[in-house]
Motif scaffolding. Structure first.
Motif, PDB file in Angstrom:
ATOM      1  N   LEU A 282       0.962  -1.205   0.086  1.00  0.00           N
ATOM      2  CA  LEU A 282       0.435   0.229   0.078  1.00  0.00           C
ATOM      3  C   LEU A 282       0.951   1.036  -0.033  1.00  0.00           C
ATOM      4  O   LEU A 282       0.010   2.182  -0.454  1.00  0.00           O
ATOM      5  CB  LEU A 282      -1.199   0.250   1.535  1.00  0.00           C
ATOM      6  N   LEU A 283       1.599   1.020   0.775  1.00  0.00           N
ATOM      7  CA  LEU A 283       2.749   2.579   0.599  1.00  0.00           C
ATOM      8  C   LEU A 283       3.246   2.805  -0.646  1.00  0.00           C
ATOM      9  O   LEU A 283       3.729   3.425  -1.186  1.00  0.00           O
ATOM     10  CB  LEU A 283       4.150   2.458   1.729  1.00  0.00           C
ATOM     11  N   GLU A 284       3.629   1.247  -1.306  1.00  0.00           N
ATOM     12  CA  GLU A 284       4.158   1.963  -2.336  1.00  0.00           C
ATOM     13  C   GLU A 284       3.476   2.703  -3.721  1.00  0.00           C
ATOM     14  O   GLU A 284       3.604   3.164  -4.479  1.00  0.00           O
ATOM     15  CB  GLU A 284       4.943   0.195  -3.388  1.00  0.00           C
ATOM     16  N   ALA A 285       1.653   1.805  -3.406  1.00  0.00           N
ATOM     17  CA  ALA A 285       1.105   2.274  -4.390  1.00  0.00           C
ATOM     18  C   ALA A 285       0.437   3.386  -4.163  1.00  0.00           C
ATOM     19  O   ALA A 285      -0.267   4.522  -4.250  1.00  0.00           O
ATOM     20  CB  ALA A 285      -0.277   1.627  -3.915  1.00  0.00           C
ATOM     21  N   LYS A 286       1.121   4.151  -2.816  1.00  0.00           N
ATOM     22  CA  LYS A 286       0.473   6.079  -2.551  1.00  0.00           C
ATOM     23  C   LYS A 286       2.190   6.544  -2.450  1.00  0.00           C
ATOM     24  O   LYS A 286       1.338   7.962  -2.687  1.00  0.00           O
ATOM     25  CB  LYS A 286      -0.206   5.776  -1.297  1.00  0.00           C
ATOM     26  N   ASN A 287       2.954   6.333  -2.227  1.00  0.00           N
ATOM     27  CA  ASN A 287       3.743   7.263  -2.470  1.00  0.00           C
ATOM     28  C   ASN A 287       4.813   7.320  -3.462  1.00  0.00           C
ATOM     29  O   ASN A 287       5.141   6.008  -3.955  1.00  0.00           O
ATOM     30  CB  ASN A 287       4.272   6.736  -1.092  1.00  0.00           C
ATOM     31  N   ARG A 288       6.246   8.327  -3.659  1.00  0.00           N
ATOM     32  CA  ARG A 288       7.146   8.152  -4.312  1.00  0.00           C
ATOM     33  C   ARG A 288       8.582   7.095  -3.927  1.00  0.00           C
ATOM     34  O   ARG A 288       9.485   8.261  -4.240  1.00  0.00           O
ATOM     35  CB  ARG A 288       7.580   8.900  -4.807  1.00  0.00           C
ATOM     36  N   GLY A 289       8.377   6.823  -2.921  1.00  0.00           N
ATOM     37  CA  GLY A 289       9.449   6.560  -2.621  1.00  0.00           C
ATOM     38  C   GLY A 289      10.521   5.544  -3.039  1.00  0.00           C
ATOM     39  O   GLY A 289      10.105   4.889  -4.241  1.00  0.00           O
ATOM     40  N   GLU A 290      12.091   5.332  -2.263  1.00  0.00           N
ATOM     41  CA  GLU A 290      13.019   4.401  -4.237  1.00  0.00           C
ATOM     42  C   GLU A 290      12.717   3.269  -3.500  1.00  0.00           C
ATOM     43  O   GLU A 290      12.735   2.470  -4.279  1.00  0.00           O
ATOM     44  CB  GLU A 290      14.525   5.063  -2.887  1.00  0.00           C
ATOM     45  N   HIS A 291      12.702   2.659  -2.498  1.00  0.00           N
ATOM     46  CA  HIS A 291      12.002   1.492  -1.774  1.00  0.00           C
ATOM     47  C   HIS A 291      11.856   0.855  -0.789  1.00  0.00           C
ATOM     48  O   HIS A 291      11.552   1.983   0.022  1.00  0.00           O
ATOM     49  CB  HIS A 291      14.066   0.900  -1.876  1.00  0.00           C
ATOM     50  N   TYR A 292      10.990   0.144  -0.603  1.00  0.00           N
ATOM     51  CA  TYR A 292      10.279  -0.340   0.548  1.00  0.00           C
ATOM     52  C   TYR A 292      10.497  -2.001   1.603  1.00  0.00           C
ATOM     53  O   TYR A 292      10.516  -2.538  -0.089  1.00  0.00           O
ATOM     54  CB  TYR A 292       8.586  -0.551   0.082  1.00  0.00           C
ATOM     55  N   SER A 293      10.803  -2.377   2.481  1.00  0.00           N
ATOM     56  CA  SER A 293      11.289  -3.382   2.980  1.00  0.00           C
ATOM     57  C   SER A 293      10.630  -3.720   3.965  1.00  0.00           C
ATOM     58  O   SER A 293       9.636  -2.506   4.417  1.00  0.00           O
ATOM     59  CB  SER A 293      12.720  -3.368   3.594  1.00  0.00           C
ATOM     60  N   GLY A 294      10.291  -5.191   4.143  1.00  0.00           N
ATOM     61  CA  GLY A 294       9.171  -5.811   5.294  1.00  0.00           C
ATOM     62  C   GLY A 294      10.245  -6.768   5.930  1.00  0.00           C
ATOM     63  O   GLY A 294      10.740  -7.476   5.361  1.00  0.00           O
ATOM     64  N   LEU A 295       9.654  -6.734   6.977  1.00  0.00           N
ATOM     65  CA  LEU A 295      10.498  -7.701   8.791  1.00  0.00           C
ATOM     66  C   LEU A 295       9.669  -8.554   9.254  1.00  0.00           C
ATOM     67  O   LEU A 295       8.678  -8.049   9.084  1.00  0.00           O
ATOM     68  CB  LEU A 295      11.599  -7.021   8.863  1.00  0.00           C
ATOM     69  N   GLU A 296       9.815 -10.067   8.276  1.00  0.00           N
ATOM     70  CA  GLU A 296       8.719 -11.322   9.035  1.00  0.00           C
ATOM     71  C   GLU A 296       9.065 -11.735   9.568  1.00  0.00           C
ATOM     72  O   GLU A 296      10.245 -13.036   9.451  1.00  0.00           O
ATOM     73  CB  GLU A 296       7.077 -10.958   8.033  1.00  0.00           C
ATOM     74  N   ILE A 297       9.021 -12.129  10.891  1.00  0.00           N
ATOM     75  CA  ILE A 297       9.451 -13.539  11.478  1.00  0.00           C
ATOM     76  C   ILE A 297       8.863 -15.018  11.105  1.00  0.00           C
ATOM     77  O   ILE A 297       9.656 -15.640  11.532  1.00  0.00           O
ATOM     78  CB  ILE A 297       9.854 -13.120  13.371  1.00  0.00           C
ATOM     79  N   GLN A 298       7.439 -15.043  11.005  1.00  0.00           N
ATOM     80  CA  GLN A 298       7.403 -16.252  10.701  1.00  0.00           C
ATOM     81  C   GLN A 298       7.316 -16.216   9.132  1.00  0.00           C
ATOM     82  O   GLN A 298       6.855 -15.570   8.050  1.00  0.00           O
ATOM     83  CB  GLN A 298       5.516 -16.052  10.880  1.00  0.00           C
ATOM     84  N   PRO A 299       7.837 -17.588   8.773  1.00  0.00           N
ATOM     85  CA  PRO A 299       8.443 -18.500   7.606  1.00  0.00           C
ATOM     86  C   PRO A 299       6.466 -17.755   6.326  1.00  0.00           C
ATOM     87  O   PRO A 299       7.070 -17.859   5.929  1.00  0.00           O
ATOM     88  CB  PRO A 299       8.323 -18.881   7.682  1.00  0.00           C
ATOM     89  N   GLU A 300       5.353 -18.730   6.809  1.00  0.00           N
ATOM     90  CA  GLU A 300       4.667 -18.983   6.849  1.00  0.00           C
ATOM     91  C   GLU A 300       3.857 -17.198   6.458  1.00  0.00           C
ATOM     92  O   GLU A 300       3.386 -17.077   4.219  1.00  0.00           O
ATOM     93  CB  GLU A 300       3.359 -19.314   7.344  1.00  0.00           C
ATOM     94  N   CYS A 301       3.696 -16.436   6.978  1.00  0.00           N
ATOM     95  CA  CYS A 301       3.710 -14.993   6.519  1.00  0.00           C
ATOM     96  C   CYS A 301       4.469 -14.307   5.640  1.00  0.00           C
ATOM     97  O   CYS A 301       4.442 -13.775   4.424  1.00  0.00           O
ATOM     98  CB  CYS A 301       3.344 -13.888   7.406  1.00  0.00           C
ATOM     99  N   ALA A 302       6.157 -14.947   5.608  1.00  0.00           N
ATOM    100  CA  ALA A 302       7.107 -13.947   4.789  1.00  0.00           C
ATOM    101  C   ALA A 302       6.394 -14.720   3.099  1.00  0.00           C
ATOM    102  O   ALA A 302       6.565 -14.264   2.107  1.00  0.00           O
ATOM    103  CB  ALA A 302       8.515 -14.005   5.463  1.00  0.00           C
TER     104      ALA A 302
END
Length: 247
Positions: free
Chosen positions: A62-82
């Motif tokens: 959603l951030l990528e859809a609404k903004n003009r940032g260079e890059h977005y990262s997400g950190l998740e501990i649960q393998p299934e969710c990642a």
């Protein structure tokens, strides 16, 4: 290349740029708090943003859809969710803009490096400790309770990762506001904006949106309340606008 969607999963329209999200109803599906946070946070042109506790990756997308940032990262501990998050990124053709990393928030600054991001967003577990837990291996329980990380872990690592004058955005519960502000100030993230979210105009707030500034001076703006429903099952105009569609 075709993105695999399993039989137990569904494909939900995010209402922005035609993006869709792969969700597993047996795991933790995103709620309105994630949508509100993605609207509250702002990523400027050329900035890098990191979403902690990213779950199925809805906030970076959603951030990528609404903004003009260079890059977005997400950190998740649960393998299934990642895995869900990575497949959603792939499905939307966003592999060059969004990276999903499997790892522990408690070590986030080691994973991404100190002072490496201009923006951090987080929709962390709200509930303290073991209250109400019946199965600490359950994905929904991990998302809701501070089993894998605490509020202090989230804020400490955010402070380490943010550049000076970097912005910290979080959605949480109002009953923990005193603790939230104390911990932010302890780690040199000054609360700058706050908006309370009410389910109805005559009900007490059940969410709070917060913006902090690393190294900022002491001054906070309390914004007008955000009301979710004008009547049962009918959003207010502002909520419809945030979701990207009209009533």
């Amino acid at each position: 290349m075709t993105t695999m969607i399993h039989s137990n999963e569904r494909l939900d329209d995010l209402g922005r740029k035609g993006y869709k999200l792969i969700q597993d109803p047996q795991k933790f599906c995103f709620g309105i708090d994630a949508v509100l946070l993605s609207d509250y946070a702002k990523v400027k042109r050329g900035e890098k943003a990191l979403d902690l506790c990213t779950g199925n990756g809805v906030i970076p997308i959603l951030l990528e859809a609404k903004n003009r940032g260079e890059h977005y990262s997400g950190l998740e501990i649960q393998p299934e969710c990642a895995d869900l998050a990575r497949r959603s990124v792939e499905y939307n053709g966003l592999g060059d803009k969004i990276s999903i990393v499997e790892g522990d928030v408690c070590n986030a600054s080691e994973i991404f490096g100190r002072e490496s991001m201009e923006v951090i967003t987080v929709n962390p577990p709200y509930m303290i400790g073991q209250h109400g837990i019946t199965n600490d291996a359950d994905a929904m329980t991990i998302a809701r309770h501070e089993i894998k990380c605490t509020l202090e872990d989230v804020i400490r690592e955010s402070s380490r990762i943010l550049k000076f004058n970097g912005r910290f955005y979080m959605v949480h519960r109002p009953f923990r506001l005193a603790e939230i502000f104390n911990t932010m100030i302890q780690y040199h993230i000054e609360p700058k904006r706050m908006r309370l979210v009410h389910p109805y105009a005559d009900r007490e707030p059940n969410m709070v949106l917060i913006e902090g500034l690393k190294g900022g001076k002491s001054r906070i703006t309390i914004e007008k309340p955000l009301v979710v429903y004008k009547e049962p099952n009918v959003y207010t105009d502002e909520i419809y606008e945030i979701y990207g569609y009209k009533e």
